[in-house]
Design an enzyme around this catalytic site. Sequence first.
Site, PDB file in Angstrom:
ATOM      1  N   LYS A 204      24.032 109.697  -0.265  1.00  0.00           N
ATOM      2  CA  LYS A 204      23.204 108.723   0.437  1.00  0.00           C
ATOM      3  C   LYS A 204      24.016 108.187   1.601  1.00  0.00           C
ATOM      4  O   LYS A 204      25.065 107.567   1.410  1.00  0.00           O
ATOM      5  CB  LYS A 204      22.785 107.592  -0.498  1.00  0.00           C
ATOM      6  CG  LYS A 204      21.931 106.551   0.224  1.00  0.00           C
ATOM      7  CD  LYS A 204      21.402 105.485  -0.709  1.00  0.00           C
ATOM      8  CE  LYS A 204      20.562 104.481   0.068  1.00  0.00           C
ATOM      9  NZ  LYS A 204      20.004 103.444  -0.803  1.00  0.00           N
ATOM     10  N   LYS A 256      19.920 112.013   0.983  1.00  0.00           N
ATOM     11  CA  LYS A 256      19.083 111.026   1.669  1.00  0.00           C
ATOM     12  C   LYS A 256      19.830 110.477   2.868  1.00  0.00           C
ATOM     13  O   LYS A 256      21.005 110.133   2.724  1.00  0.00           O
ATOM     14  CB  LYS A 256      18.778 109.902   0.679  1.00  0.00           C
ATOM     15  CG  LYS A 256      18.029 108.730   1.248  1.00  0.00           C
ATOM     16  CD  LYS A 256      17.947 107.633   0.236  1.00  0.00           C
ATOM     17  CE  LYS A 256      17.200 106.467   0.836  1.00  0.00           C
ATOM     18  NZ  LYS A 256      17.106 105.339  -0.059  1.00  0.00           N
TER      19      LYS A 256
HETATM   20  C1  PBG Z   1      18.394 100.746  -1.459  1.00  0.00           C
HETATM   21  C2  PBG Z   1      17.441 101.674  -0.804  1.00  0.00           C
HETATM   22  C3  PBG Z   1      17.210 101.822   0.570  1.00  0.00           C
HETATM   23  C4  PBG Z   1      16.245 102.802   0.698  1.00  0.00           C
HETATM   24  C5  PBG Z   1      15.885 103.214  -0.569  1.00  0.00           C
HETATM   25  N1  PBG Z   1      16.654 102.514  -1.493  1.00  0.00           N
HETATM   26  C6  PBG Z   1      17.720 101.069   1.719  1.00  0.00           C
HETATM   27  C7  PBG Z   1      19.150 101.041   2.011  1.00  0.00           C
HETATM   28  O1  PBG Z   1      19.970 101.706   1.389  1.00  0.00           O
HETATM   29  O2  PBG Z   1      19.489 100.302   2.931  1.00  0.00           O
HETATM   30  C8  PBG Z   1      15.674 103.303   1.994  1.00  0.00           C
HETATM   31  C9  PBG Z   1      14.420 104.086   1.874  1.00  0.00           C
HETATM   32  C10 PBG Z   1      13.733 104.314   3.165  1.00  0.00           C
HETATM   33  O3  PBG Z   1      14.250 104.007   4.256  1.00  0.00           O
HETATM   34  O4  PBG Z   1      12.599 104.828   3.115  1.00  0.00           O
HETATM   35  N2  PBG Z   1      17.882 100.283  -2.687  1.00  0.00           N
END
Ligand code: PBG
Length: 331
Positions: A204, A256
């Site tokens: 991520k 991601k």
């Molecule tokens: C954190 C989380 C995020 C997203 C999903 N889970 C945001 C981040 O890490 O700042 C982003 C998902 C998206 O942008 O569609 N719980």
Amino acid sequence: MSRFPQSRLRRLRQSAPVRNLVRETSLEARQLVLPMFVREGLTEQAPIGSMPGVVQHSLDSLRAAAVEAAEAGVGGVMLFGVPEVRDAQGSGADDPDGILNVATAALVAEVGDALVVQTDLCLDEFTDHGHCGVLAPSTGSGTQPSVDNDATLDRYRSMALAQARAGSHLLGLSGMMDGQVAALREALDSEGFQDTLLLAYSAKYASAFYGPFREAVDSQLQGDRRTYQMDPGNRREGVREALFDVDEGADIVMVKPAMGFLDVLREVRDAVDVPVWAYQVSGEYAMVEAAAANGWINRDAAILESLMSIRRAGADAVLTYWAVEAARWLR
Ligand code: PBG
């Protein structure tokens, strides 16, 4: 003989039936997962300005939308909760009466036989500082707050048990804390939740493409997440994260965002033998919607091409805000 003019690559593209027969990659409704937002205190759904077509749900509208998703044939839903009150520990996250846990139980009762009901396991929606974990005591003025990895694992254990007790089938570990998969597998197994699936958001990245999501969950974040989410410049490290998570017991690993990281997705796919998923994030959604609203792009074709590309790069399933619409096209 594999040479022009005996060989002509265009022969395989001459008609739709031929193209259909030789297409290497498939895209099916069952491979799509719909992320959904539920907000405490809402009596009806509310639009999200930066994600036209996506809403914050009330409990009632959430249930109805999940039934629609099941009817469209999607594989599952991933639930995010937006609480009314936040604090430093993210107390709403492991409260059985907290919005995410209440909504999970409602969805499991409504569509639990038809869909894999999944829950986001992270503290950022529940903390008043917006970080994915609890903060270490301040080390003096002017320093960035530091997220305490091991103290956060304790909060995640409690959150995992609350979500499992609410009936969640699959926990989406999106917080990027070291050791989170092993910690949660052990916590779940010790309480008899051997069947609760763990999806590790392994690679991520600290991405600008999460921007619209921050509005969707009313994020309180000041600063950034670069001390725990990955540097977008790193590919080998993404594979390493995935191998760690498989070793710790992850059932599924994820990359991601999706479209900017298709190379990482392919490498992870080749490196592990568990299912690999990808998350087509809010910024990817918003870009296509905005371009289409301006008449600059063929919206439906762009959506299908983006999903097909993510599958081709190696994703077994894709989290996408277009899941229901795309599922209807594909059936
Ligand atoms: C954190 C989380 C995020 C997203 C999903 N889970 C945001 C981040 O890490 O700042 C982003 C998902 C998206 O942008 O569609 N719980």
